[in-house]
Design a protein around this motif. Structure first.
Motif, PDB file in Angstrom:
ATOM      1  N   PHE A 178      34.165 -22.250  25.310  1.00 38.56           N
ATOM      2  CA  PHE A 178      32.753 -21.873  25.400  1.00 38.56           C
ATOM      3  C   PHE A 178      31.878 -23.061  25.020  1.00 38.56           C
ATOM      4  CE2 PHE A 178      34.732 -17.724  24.860  1.00 38.56           C
ATOM      5  CZ  PHE A 178      34.060 -16.961  25.808  1.00 38.56           C
ATOM      6  N   GLY A 179      30.758 -23.165  25.698  1.00 35.77           N
ATOM      7  CA  GLY A 179      29.723 -24.127  25.333  1.00 35.77           C
ATOM      8  C   GLY A 179      28.644 -23.392  24.555  1.00 35.77           C
ATOM      9  N   ILE A 180      28.387 -23.816  23.331  1.00 35.33           N
ATOM     10  CA  ILE A 180      27.457 -23.120  22.439  1.00 35.33           C
ATOM     11  C   ILE A 180      26.173 -23.918  22.321  1.00 35.33           C
ATOM     12  CG2 ILE A 180      27.192 -22.045  20.188  1.00 35.33           C
ATOM     13  CD1 ILE A 180      29.630 -21.043  21.784  1.00 35.33           C
ATOM     14  N   ALA A 181      25.058 -23.243  22.481  1.00 34.14           N
ATOM     15  CA  ALA A 181      23.754 -23.896  22.337  1.00 34.14           C
ATOM     16  C   ALA A 181      23.429 -24.040  20.856  1.00 34.14           C
ATOM     17  CB  ALA A 181      22.678 -23.083  23.050  1.00 34.14           C
ATOM     18  N   PRO A 182      23.336 -25.272  20.317  1.00 32.77           N
ATOM     19  CA  PRO A 182      23.098 -25.434  18.868  1.00 32.77           C
ATOM     20  C   PRO A 182      21.737 -24.894  18.433  1.00 32.77           C
ATOM     21  CG  PRO A 182      22.916 -27.532  20.001  1.00 32.77           C
ATOM     22  CD  PRO A 182      23.426 -26.560  20.999  1.00 32.77           C
TER      23      PRO A 182
END
Length: 262
Positions: free
Chosen positions: A221-225
């Motif tokens: 998964f790519g997580i938006a910081p």
């Protein structure tokens, strides 16, 4: 003489001769006496037995449904085997043999105000994800919430592909095993294009993409910081990624393709 014969012949034929009615009366009387002498259980037995035999001849034999399904000359189908018995119930975790550590364990549970499962999860998280912290986050309206285990020092990718450039998609990548959706699965919708490998998921109520499945790491998964709750991020390093020439950038980059692996 001729006149006497004609006179006798002229008598009506319907008249019985004297003594003719005595024979049938005697026969009927003899039959009644025979029935009276016969035991009560045998009275009428012959007629009833004959009736039962006649009824049995007329009644067709009924066969079972399985016999009816089988074709003539074929053996009857075999019965299906019985299902295996259910497995025995699992031993409750709380009855685990802790030996001399039971008193320490129970004291730890009371101090932390945790159930047995909660205390076990805390210890597993601490040692399994050693060096990582648990971040929480979500969308703007709160319909989507998640938690993710990652470093407190985040390595962020700033991609300039056609879609990431328009929505300013900066993200850090984690394995799928370290991500957990807490709520909002029914509030998420997905947009795909081109290869359809990247799954651009976002809240269909507020439109915010707090995480997605990147094309570079379909197993993670790519997580938006910027969608994380405050208090768990210590530092941020941003690396530009040339997504406009995606194939070349993936070939030249040495670590991005392995970031979703354990």
């Amino acid at each position: 003489m001729r006149r006497a014969r004609s006179s006798a012949a002229a008598k009506p034929r319907g008249q019985k001769r004297p003594g003719a009615s005595a024979a049938p009366a005697a026969i009927a009387s003899a039959a009644a006496a025979s029935r009276a002498r016969r035991p009560a259980g045998q009275a009428g037995g012959g007629s009833r037995a004959a009736a039962r035999q006649s009824s049995a001849k007329r009644r067709p034999r009924q066969s079972s449904p399985r016999a009816q399904e089988a074709s003539p000359g074929e053996p009857p189908p075999e019965l299906a085997p019985l299902p295996p018995p259910p497995p025995p119930p699992a031993t409750p975790t709380s009855s685990a043999d802790l030996g001399e550590q039971r008193e320490r364990w129970e004291t730890f549970q009371k101090r932390q105000r945790l159930t047995f499962e909660g205390a076990a999860k805390l210890l597993l998280d601490t040692f399994e994800y050693q060096g990582l912290v648990k971040h929480t986050g979500g969308c703007h309206c709160g319909a989507v919430r998640f938690e993710v285990w990652a470093s407190a020092d985040l390595h962020i990718f700033d991609c300039n592909c056609s879609i990431c450039k328009k929505k300013q998609n900066r993200h850090f990548i984690v394995p799928a095993s370290r991500f957990k959706l807490l709520k909002g699965a029914e509030s998420i919708t997905t947009y795909t294009f081109n290869t359809h490998k990247a799954q651009h998921t976002f809240c269909k109520r507020c439109g915010v993409q707090s995480f997605y499945t990147p094309r570079s790491n379909p197993g993670g998964f790519g997580i938006a910081p910027h969608c994380l709750d405050e208090g768990t991020v210590r530092s941020v390093v941003i690396e530009e990624f040339n997504g406009s020439d995606w194939e070349k950038a993936m070939k030249e980059h040495k670590t991005i393709k392995n970031m979703s692996k354990e």
